[in-house]
Scaffold this active site. Structure first.
Site, short mmCIF file in Angstrom:
data_model
loop_
_atom_site.label_atom_id
_atom_site.label_comp_id
_atom_site.label_asym_id
_atom_site.label_seq_id
_atom_site.Cartn_x
_atom_site.Cartn_y
_atom_site.Cartn_z
N GLU A 167 0.81 -1.22 0.00
CA GLU A 167 0.00 0.00 0.00
C GLU A 167 0.84 1.27 0.00
O GLU A 167 0.90 2.00 1.00
CB GLU A 167 -0.98 -0.03 1.19
CG GLU A 167 -1.91 -1.22 1.14
CD GLU A 167 -2.98 -1.21 2.23
OE1 GLU A 167 -2.87 -0.39 3.15
OE2 GLU A 167 -3.90 -2.02 2.15
N GLU A 351 -5.90 -8.05 -0.40
CA GLU A 351 -6.54 -7.81 0.90
C GLU A 351 -7.99 -7.44 0.67
O GLU A 351 -8.30 -6.63 -0.21
CB GLU A 351 -5.91 -6.63 1.66
CG GLU A 351 -4.62 -6.95 2.36
CD GLU A 351 -4.08 -5.76 3.15
OE1 GLU A 351 -4.86 -4.91 3.64
OE2 GLU A 351 -2.84 -5.69 3.27
#
Ligand code: IFM
Length: 440
Positions: A167, A351
């Site tokens: 991320e 995710e």
């Protein structure tokens, strides 16, 4: 759960994900101090000033935790490696205890038939590197390359896949523009530099791992589907700016060798010198791309300085994070990523999951909301696949309730409940539902 393994193409992989600082117990095993220890120790940053010092004590309980992953029928385990555990000062002296831990962890996965899907960096930058400017400093790309070399020389031969950075938006924007994550900086110049250096570091790590002969290397980006809060042109522009900064910046850098104009309009004056010349490194060829997806955002124009965007509360049911549940966004992202950026490259949902209140009642945790959340997002994956998008796997965040960063231990994302006093693990209804679905 409506879906089961056989609804997906042969070879589609299911996994669950965690990260080092959120579960290991950073105070153990000779790990160096990290920016999250410092951030948590500064009043007002983290709910109840909680840190990852003990977390789930996965450091000593990893075998039992991996037993849970295997018993559920997952194919892969996505985990991260702590830079500060491997190199306590970020560079130089190696913590052999740390290397040995990741070696044991890797073998423990393989012994259970689990594919190790590693991430090199999931946010616990060694404090010593922050002292030298951290992600603001261009040298971080070389520090990161050296760290990648040290750890992958030891375990790289047994990795199923590796992504350098989890991320990048959180590493750069959330932490250096919004100041909500460590190191808690709110500065557009720091943010612009971090937005670029995080991709440069990614590219350097890929080069290192290719030179070691490693395969199946990818990138993991997080996405929030950005929508105008109303039908004014101002709201449409605000949503487009948010989309450019949050979603398009990293994919554009990695797959187009350019940054989106709508983001550069605010960041260009603050970019590090010569940034335009780094794309050959940033664009090191990848074998797959991972998308982390949780929610959408509604945006309106704000009176303040660039990017002049304000989030507006939406009407949809929300998770405990106050995030709207919007599986359609996952479908849209999978389609858009393939059609505009990655083409035939395999995509993974690296995710997806939700936080809920999750209380233990007579030895059970009834988290039917999470079952529905996962089921509805699996439906989004199937829709995208049916339209030809090459989605090859799906990972639930997370295996265990864990340290949800600035929000501490209250936001429970796990398939497995953790009692943070006794550290006892109790599989929730969602764990049992997934087990049945994967074994069906
Ligand atoms: O807990 C985090 C994780 O560390 C990164 N992705 C989002 C999760 C939920 O907020």
């Amino acid at each position: 759960m409506r879906h089961k393994r056989s609804d997906f193409p042969e070879g589609f992989l299911f996994g669950t994900a965690t990260s080092s600082y959120q579960i290991e117990g950073h105070a153990q095993g000779g790990a160096g101090r990290s920016i999250w220890d410092d951030f948590a120790a500064t009043p007002g940053n983290v709910v109840r000033a909680e840190s990852g010092a003990r977390a789930c004590d996965h450091y000593t309980r990893y075998e039992a935790d991996l037993d849970l992953v295997a018993a559920a029928g997952f194919d892969c385990y996505r985990f991260s490696l702590s830079w500060a555990r491997v190199l306590p000062e970020g560079r130089g002296a190696v913590n052999t205890e740390g290397l040995d831990f990741y070696d044991r962890l890797t073998d423990a996965m393989l012994e259970r038939g689990l594919k190790p899907a590693a991430t090199l960096y999931h946010w616990e930058l060694p404090s010593a590197l922050q002292d030298m400017g951290g992600w603001r400093n261009r040298d971080i790309a070389s520090w990161f390359a050296d760290y990648s070399q040290v750890i992958m020389e030891r375990i790289g031969d047994r990795m199923w896949s590796v992504a350098p950075i989890n991320e990048p938006w959180c590493v750069a924007w959330l932490s250096h523009f919004m100041g909500l994550h460590a190191p808690g900086v709110r500065d557009i110049r720091a943010a612009a530099r971090a937005m670029h250096h995080v991709l440069l570091a990614h590219g350097r790590a890929i080069e290192v791992m290719r030179a070691l002969g490693m395969a199946n290397l990818g990138a993991v980006v997080n996405m929030e589907w950005a929508m105008p809060a109303d039908d004014t042109p101002e709201a449409a522009q605000a949503a487009a700016r948010y989309d450019a900064i949050y979603n398009r910046w990293f994919l554009s850098g990695l797959f187009k060798g350019a940054y989106p104009a709508l983001a550069l309009e605010g960041l260009e004056p603050h970019m590090p010198k010569g940034w335009q010349n780094d794309f050959p490194t940033i664009q090191a060829p990848l074998d797959w791309c991972g998308l982390n997806y949780y929610t959408r955002k509604l945006l309106a124009a704000d009176a303040g300085p660039w990017p002049a965007v304000r989030e507006v509360e939406g009407p949809l049911p929300k998770t405990l994070m106050d995030w709207e549940i919007f599986p359609e966004g996952l479908y849209q992202f999978l389609k858009r990523t393939a059609s505009e950026y990655t083409g035939d490259l395999p995509l993974y949902v690296t995710e997806n999951g939700m936080a809920s209140r999750d209380v233990l009642q007579d030895g059970h945790v009834y988290d039917e909301g999470r079952v529905a959340y996962i089921d509805n997002h699996l439906e989004a994956v199937r829709r995208a696949q049916a339209e030809g998008v090459p989605v090859d796997g799906y990972f639930v965040w997370s295996l265990l309730d864990n340290y949800e960063w600035a929000l501490g231990y209250e936001k429970r994302f796990g398939l497995v409940h953790v009692d943070f006093d006794t550290l006892v693990r109790t599989p929730k209804s969602s764990y049992h539902a997934l087990t049945a679905a994967l074994k069906a």
